[in-house]
Design a protein around this motif. Structure first.
Motif, mmCIF file in Angstrom:
data_model
loop_
_atom_site.group_PDB
_atom_site.id
_atom_site.type_symbol
_atom_site.label_atom_id
_atom_site.label_comp_id
_atom_site.label_asym_id
_atom_site.label_seq_id
_atom_site.Cartn_x
_atom_site.Cartn_y
_atom_site.Cartn_z
ATOM 1 N N ALA A 32 -33.574 -11.098 -6.615
ATOM 2 C CA ALA A 32 -33.839 -9.825 -6.873
ATOM 3 C C ALA A 32 -33.002 -9.310 -5.637
ATOM 4 N N SER A 33 -33.719 -9.104 -4.822
ATOM 5 C CA SER A 33 -33.071 -7.906 -3.509
ATOM 6 C C SER A 33 -32.314 -8.081 -1.813
ATOM 7 N N ALA A 34 -31.239 -7.871 -1.749
ATOM 8 C CA ALA A 34 -30.758 -8.202 -0.754
ATOM 9 C C ALA A 34 -31.541 -8.128 0.719
ATOM 10 N N SER A 35 -31.875 -7.169 0.204
ATOM 11 C CA SER A 35 -33.002 -6.834 2.086
ATOM 12 C C SER A 35 -34.269 -7.214 1.672
ATOM 13 N N PHE A 36 -35.172 -7.511 0.692
ATOM 14 C CA PHE A 36 -36.023 -8.871 0.888
ATOM 15 C C PHE A 36 -35.006 -9.994 1.400
ATOM 16 N N SER A 37 -33.833 -10.830 0.391
ATOM 17 C CA SER A 37 -33.271 -11.452 1.090
ATOM 18 C C SER A 37 -33.701 -11.564 2.600
ATOM 19 N N THR A 38 -32.456 -10.656 2.837
ATOM 20 C CA THR A 38 -32.681 -10.304 4.918
ATOM 21 C C THR A 38 -34.004 -10.691 5.894
ATOM 22 N N TRP A 39 -35.117 -9.949 4.904
ATOM 23 C CA TRP A 39 -35.882 -9.984 5.536
ATOM 24 C C TRP A 39 -37.259 -11.519 5.808
ATOM 25 N N VAL A 40 -36.341 -12.460 4.446
ATOM 26 C CA VAL A 40 -37.371 -13.283 4.316
ATOM 27 C C VAL A 40 -36.231 -14.556 5.306
#
Lengths: 115, 198
Positions: A32-40
């Motif tokens: 759902a979120s590219a920025s969350f994916s980067t954080w993960v």
């Protein structure tokens, strides 16, 4: 030999399910979120060698491990001396495992994210 | 009446049988390694040995996991006789599942690399990666916590499990789920490797 309370077994199985459910939830949220994916991914990079090479998967494995081990420790402390009726924990385990499975299945993720 | 040993002088003991079998097998493997073009068989990838190890561990995991799951089924039905074997196989299955994932992580780097299988699938047939591979990479992790929990429960409760129908039912469910994860990951992995290997 004294009968051992079943609480330790409940803790072991529920924590395994929680770890997998957290991993599935995190996987769904990265869709759902590219920025969350980067954080993960940044979480995976903290300890997994060559985490960049396997991408956010490294962070998802980390969430699985942390959620599993932490919840096992907490539940074990809470339940190890207790004998509980197993019907409810078994149902929670089975439903949780089913959800964890759906949360790593792309057509289901696309459905709930409206893709 | 207890079974009377019928072994007489001159019959091979179990140790002699196992050692002979191992020695002959090692000899044949050595001959094969020295004479067959093994490096050609593995292919030219820089991760060929890692990939082969991942595949061999996965195969071993399926074999050991299947035997352990059968014993888990016997426990579930309350008819298990080889409880000691179940304790050992559950622990071994756990170790193999973990080792398989470690080597899987390793070759996943090559899978995701530019020009690798993922790039090939995304260009030619995205569903192979997005549905099948994505599912495979996560379902392969399912057996680890389940196997660890099951091994812990089997070792902690020991023979008490046989008398505890509710708990042994849960152990049976965990075995079934873990075995399903193992088989799905194995079959999808084999299928995807057939389409495009690292």
């Amino acid at each position: 030999m004294d009968k051992k309370p079943n609480g330790a077994a409940v803790a072991a199985y529920i924590s395994a399910m929680l770890g997998l459910l957290v991993m599935g939830t995190v996987h769904t949220m990265t869709g759902a979120s590219a920025s969350f994916s980067t954080w993960v991914l940044s979480i995976g990079k903290l300890w997994i060698p060559n985490a960049q090479g396997i991408g956010p998967y490294s962070g998802k494995e980390t969430f699985l491990l942390v959620a599993w081990i932490l919840s096992w420790a907490v539940l074990h402390m809470l339940l190890r001396k207790r004998d509980v009726k197993l019907a409810v924990p078994v149902v929670v385990f089975v439903v949780g495992m089913a959800l964890a499975t759906l949360f790593v299945y792309t057509p289901f993720i696309d459905f709930i994210l409206g893709k | 009446m207890a079974e009377k040993s019928t072994r007489s002088i001159g019959d091979p003991s179990p140790i002699v049988t196992v050692v002979t079998w191992a020695a002959v097998s090692l000899f044949l493997i050595l001959v094969a390694l020295l004479t067959a073009p093994v490096s050609e068989f593995f292919g030219g990838s820089s991760l060929a040995i890692i990939g082969a190890t991942h595949g061999l561990l996965a195969t071993l995991g399926v074999v050991v996991g299947t035997v352990a799951s059968y014993l888990g089924y016997r426990l579930f039905t309350g008819k298990i006789k080889a409880f000691g074997d179940l304790k050992i196989l559950a622990a071994v299955s756990t170790l193999i599942a973990a080792a398989t994932v470690v080597f899987g992580n390793w070759i996943y780097i090559a899978y995701r690399a530019p020009g690798g299988p993922r790039a090939f699938f995304m260009e030619n047939n995205p569903e192979i990666h997005e549905v099948f591979f994505e599912f495979k990479e996560f379902i392969a992790l399912f057996p680890i916590p389940l196997a660890v929990a099951t091994t812990y429960v089997i070792w902690r409760y020991g023979d008490q499990l046989i008398e505890n129908k509710a708990l042994r039912t849960w152990v049976g469910i965990a075995f079934a789920v873990a075995w399903a994860g193992l088989m799905i990951a194995y079959l999808l992995g084999a299928g995807i490797t057939k389409l495009r290997s690292v």
